[in-house]
Scaffold this motif. Structure first.
Motif, PDB file in Angstrom:
ATOM      1  N   ASN A  78       1.417 -78.502  26.175  1.00 38.46           N
ATOM      2  CA  ASN A  78       1.229 -77.071  25.953  1.00 38.46           C
ATOM      3  C   ASN A  78       2.440 -76.318  26.501  1.00 38.46           C
ATOM      4  N   SER A  79       3.481 -76.281  25.680  1.00 39.74           N
ATOM      5  CA  SER A  79       4.707 -75.583  26.079  1.00 39.74           C
ATOM      6  C   SER A  79       5.297 -74.899  24.857  1.00 39.74           C
ATOM      7  N   LEU A  80       6.162 -73.937  25.090  1.00 36.25           N
ATOM      8  CA  LEU A  80       6.806 -73.218  24.002  1.00 36.25           C
ATOM      9  C   LEU A  80       7.634 -74.162  23.142  1.00 36.25           C
ATOM     10  N   SER A  81       8.390 -75.072  23.796  1.00 37.40           N
ATOM     11  CA  SER A  81       9.256 -75.985  23.043  1.00 37.40           C
ATOM     12  C   SER A  81       8.430 -76.927  22.179  1.00 37.40           C
ATOM     13  N   SER A  82       7.281 -77.386  22.707  1.00 39.61           N
ATOM     14  CA  SER A  82       6.439 -78.294  21.941  1.00 39.61           C
ATOM     15  C   SER A  82       5.863 -77.586  20.717  1.00 39.61           C
ATOM     16  N   VAL A 120       8.540 -77.302  18.165  1.00 34.70           N
ATOM     17  CA  VAL A 120       8.744 -78.587  17.484  1.00 34.70           C
ATOM     18  C   VAL A 120       7.722 -78.752  16.368  1.00 34.70           C
ATOM     19  N   ALA A 121       6.442 -78.492  16.685  1.00 30.55           N
ATOM     20  CA  ALA A 121       5.387 -78.630  15.674  1.00 30.55           C
ATOM     21  C   ALA A 121       5.636 -77.688  14.498  1.00 30.55           C
ATOM     22  N   GLY A 122       6.065 -76.464  14.800  1.00 28.50           N
ATOM     23  CA  GLY A 122       6.370 -75.513  13.736  1.00 28.50           C
ATOM     24  C   GLY A 122       7.533 -75.978  12.873  1.00 28.50           C
ATOM     25  N   TYR A 123       8.539 -76.530  13.527  1.00 26.40           N
ATOM     26  CA  TYR A 123       9.694 -77.053  12.800  1.00 26.40           C
ATOM     27  C   TYR A 123       9.287 -78.210  11.896  1.00 26.40           C
ATOM     28  N   TYR A 124       8.429 -79.098  12.416  1.00 27.83           N
ATOM     29  CA  TYR A 124       7.966 -80.227  11.608  1.00 27.83           C
ATOM     30  C   TYR A 124       7.236 -79.727  10.368  1.00 27.83           C
ATOM     31  N   GLY A 125       6.371 -78.729  10.553  1.00 25.38           N
ATOM     32  CA  GLY A 125       5.663 -78.161   9.412  1.00 25.38           C
ATOM     33  C   GLY A 125       6.606 -77.586   8.390  1.00 25.38           C
ATOM     34  N   GLY A 127       7.080 -78.917   4.665  1.00 23.72           N
ATOM     35  CA  GLY A 127       6.761 -77.974   3.602  1.00 23.72           C
ATOM     36  C   GLY A 127       5.313 -77.556   3.585  1.00 23.72           C
ATOM     37  N   ALA A 128       4.597 -77.870   4.687  1.00 17.20           N
ATOM     38  CA  ALA A 128       3.176 -77.488   4.798  1.00 17.20           C
ATOM     39  C   ALA A 128       2.792 -77.530   6.269  1.00 17.20           C
ATOM     40  N   ASP A 129       1.720 -76.809   6.584  1.00 18.59           N
ATOM     41  CA  ASP A 129       1.234 -76.837   7.954  1.00 18.59           C
ATOM     42  C   ASP A 129       0.703 -78.230   8.290  1.00 18.59           C
ATOM     43  N   LEU A 130       0.861 -78.613   9.547  1.00 18.78           N
ATOM     44  CA  LEU A 130       0.258 -79.861  10.006  1.00 18.78           C
ATOM     45  C   LEU A 130      -1.256 -79.722   9.952  1.00 18.78           C
ATOM     46  N   THR A 131      -1.942 -80.792   9.576  1.00 19.04           N
ATOM     47  CA  THR A 131      -3.400 -80.734   9.429  1.00 19.04           C
ATOM     48  C   THR A 131      -4.084 -80.427  10.753  1.00 19.04           C
ATOM     49  N   LYS A 132      -3.603 -81.043  11.818  1.00 15.50           N
ATOM     50  CA  LYS A 132      -4.222 -80.853  13.130  1.00 15.50           C
ATOM     51  C   LYS A 132      -3.159 -80.995  14.204  1.00 15.50           C
ATOM     52  N   SER A 133      -3.087 -80.023  15.103  1.00 19.66           N
ATOM     53  CA  SER A 133      -2.146 -80.072  16.215  1.00 19.66           C
ATOM     54  C   SER A 133      -2.878 -79.792  17.515  1.00 19.66           C
TER      55      SER A 133
END
Length: 618
Positions: free
Chosen positions: A170-174, A177-182, A186-192
């Motif tokens: 639970n950090s800003l950088s993490s 990262v998840a946002g960048y991966y999405g 080209g789509a939101d991650l199903t579950k983060s």
């Protein structure tokens, strides 16, 4: 990757080269490398290695300065580290600065050198240098991007669906990262999930096994209570979906890794620094990003998932296990086929399965060859095996291994030792040593006596066992440490003596504790069982599975528990925990066994709660 020692030696050569150059010119060009982290951190060492490879034969003077902001994350510390780095710049007066990773950019370069005349080459800035206002007329560099597209391409080959999950701290950088991966996908991650501590990490990892079809594992560094050893073991047992990572050290608990190559960042930065020294302005050198990646396949996780990688893929990948190239030597005091020894090995193997550990077993055979001279000879043979095999950790089981091998040969040595199966008391071997920890083996003596006393007609207690060191040690501990009064003790050598003693105790005492009989010559198990059924008059209690057929009630120790604890502890040691920092433990697991035939013979009725917990033998 070359070792830190190696590139330190090479740095010395670079400095000598610079000194020689200085004799022929007024001043050797100077490059200062400012690393956000510390020597010994894998990423930093890789970047440094890349720089050294390029500058090795160049007439430059290189200085390296570490900000140490990975081990010290407090902002006040990092601000102070940046101030110290400014002092280094003022004193060294470099012609070019190479600054690696975000903290050097955020706390040093952006606030103090963004519009200066000092040329700066950055590397390792995550995903976007615009955050710091780069590039400028004096600043260029290489950003660091995760190799997420090729990673997901590999994961999809083994996934049963399209749902993608992410697990991070639970950090800003993490979250970035998840946002960048999405964005890349080209789509939101199903579950983060973004978690605070190790407990939550484990819970969400298990949940994701059912919620998504493939899992991207973020960086858990910084988690409260992070337990890498425990998580590797859990992942090997619980992994159900393919998992991937872009971090090299996280490949130990991921199926697939697609890893940025730190050396690429260092090489590019060093070449760019040389171009600037040759007269190219930084503003003429475009900001770029890493292109190279290294595929890593975890064969341990693949085995756990039942996956076989394509040979065409494995030829171009790094093949690893969670503990690749690590060795353990298990020294068993006894022999194959002995229930206790076999149970220990079962426990070891259950933990070490798919870890990649090279496990070797050597047996002292001291049950079948009990003479001290024979045991000492076996211990000397064991030392030869140690010298040849060169284990990273020794696991030594039971008293004879400790007495005749570990204490005389490996006490306080450089080889870590995990013991198990030492009866009652480790202090008789002057334990613990600085290189040693382990699990003591205790019998559930109080549990057994509680049940025996309830159904005995008096207080007199008898003991029956084999005349061997372990049984003698048990009797001594029961009498002198637990202060349990013993009316009569028989430690015998032959089966006929054992039968005679078993019969005698029925009249001489009110209850009997049957300690180990393994080692009694001419032992006949079926005859012993028949004899007990014929002569038993008082309740008899025992602690071993081979004794439960001539005892009314047994609380049986688990050799598997000892083996599992020893293997898990050895893995913790391989992960850097000192044996002296691991407290000596005591076994906790006991199986309650009731002998139905002897129960009828004695006409005893146990309470229902006891029956519900028990296993019955005839």
């Amino acid at each position: 990757m070359r070792t830190v020692i190696k590139y330190t030696l090479r740095l010395f050569l670079i400095l000598i080269t610079g000194a020689q150059f200085a004799s022929a010119a007024e001043r050797t060009p100077r490059i200062l490398f400012i690393d956000s982290y510390h020597e010994g951190y894998t990423w930093s060492d890789g970047v440094t290695e890349g720089i050294l490879q390029i500058l090795e034969h160049q007439a430059v003077e290189l200085k390296i300065h570490h900000m140490d902001s990975k081990r010290n994350r407090d902002e006040a510390f990092i601000i102070a580290a940046a101030k110290k780095a400014r002092q280094v710049i003022d004193e060294f007066k470099p012609d070019v600065v190479i600054a690696c990773d975000d903290n050097a950019a955020k706390y040093l370069i952006a606030p103090f050198y963004k519009t200066s005349d000092l040329p700066i080459v950055f590397c390792g800035i995550n995903r976007d240098a615009k955050t710091y206002g780069f590039p400028t007329r004096n600043i260029t560099g290489m950003i660091e991007v995760d190799m997420i597209e090729p990673l997901i391409k590999q994961l999809r080959q083994y996934a049963k669906g399209k749902r993608i999950g992410y697990l991070g701290i639970n950090s800003l950088s993490s979250r970035k990262v998840a946002g960048y991966y999405g964005k890349v996908i080209g789509a939101d991650l199903t579950k983060s999930y973004f978690v605070e501590n190790n407990k939550e990490w484990v819970e969400k990892y298990l949940a994701l096994q059912n919620e998504v079809d493939m899992l991207l594992i973020g960086n858990p560094q910084g988690l409260a209570g992070w337990d890498e050893t425990g998580f590797i073991q859990l992942a090997l047992r619980q992994i159900r979906i393919p998992s991937g990572t872009t971090g090299s050290w996280r490949t130990r608990f991921s199926l697939i890794g697609y890893i940025q190559i730190a050396e690429e960042q260092g090489k590019w930065a060093a070449r760019t620094a040389l171009r600037i020294l040759d007269g190219t302005p930084p503003s003429s050198i475009p900001v770029t990003q890493n292109r190279e990646g290294r595929l890593t396949l975890n064969l341990g996780m693949a085995n756990a998932l039942g996956i076989t990688f394509d040979p065409a893929l494995t030829r171009h990948a790094d093949l690893i296990y969670p503990y690749s190239k690590k060795r353990m030597l298990f020294i068993d005091s006894y022999h194959q086929g002995y229930i206790w020894s076999d149970g220990l090995l079962k426990g070891l193997n259950s933990i070490l399965k798919d870890t990649g550990i090279d496990l070797k077993v050597f047996r002292l055979n001291s049950k079948l060859k009990p003479l001290e001279a024979d045991i000492k000879d076996a211990a000397k043979k064991a030392t030869k095996i140690v010298n040849q095999f060169k284990p990273d950790v020794l696991i030594a089981c039971d008293d004879n291994a400790m007495k005749h091998l570990i204490q005389p040969y490996y006490k306080n040595s450089s080889i870590p030792v995990v013991f198990c199966g030492l009866n009652w008391d480790a202090s008789i071997y002057n334990l613990p040593y600085k290189n040693t920890t382990g699990m003591i083996e205790v019998d559930a003596i109080n549990k057994v006596l509680t049940q025996l006393t309830r159904h005995a007609k008096g207080p007199r207690i008898g003991i029956l066992g084999v005349n061997r060191i372990t049984a003698r040690k048990n009797v001594d501990f029961i009498k002198n440490t637990l202060n349990i009064p013993i009316e009569k003790t028989y430690l015998v050598n032959t089966f006929e003596e054992w039968k005679a003693a078993y019969s005698a105790l029925q009249d001489e005492t009110d209850m009997v504790i049957a300690v180990n009989h393994i080692g009694v010559s001419n032992w006949n198990q079926s005859e012993a069982v028949d004899h007990a059924k014929k002569v038993i008059k008082v309740p008899v209690g025992a602690f071993a599975p081979w004794s439960m057929h001539h005892a009314l009630i047994s609380y049986i120790k688990s050799p598997t528990e000892q083996g599992e604890w020893s293997a898990s502890t050895a893995l913790r040691i391989l992960d850097g925990v000192k044996p002296s920092d691991i407290p000596i433990a005591t076994n906790q697991e006991f199986e309650l066994v009731i002998n139905r035939q002897l129960l009828k013979r004695l006409n005893i009725v146990f309470d229902k709660a006891l029956y519900s917990r028990a296993t019955f033998v005839e």
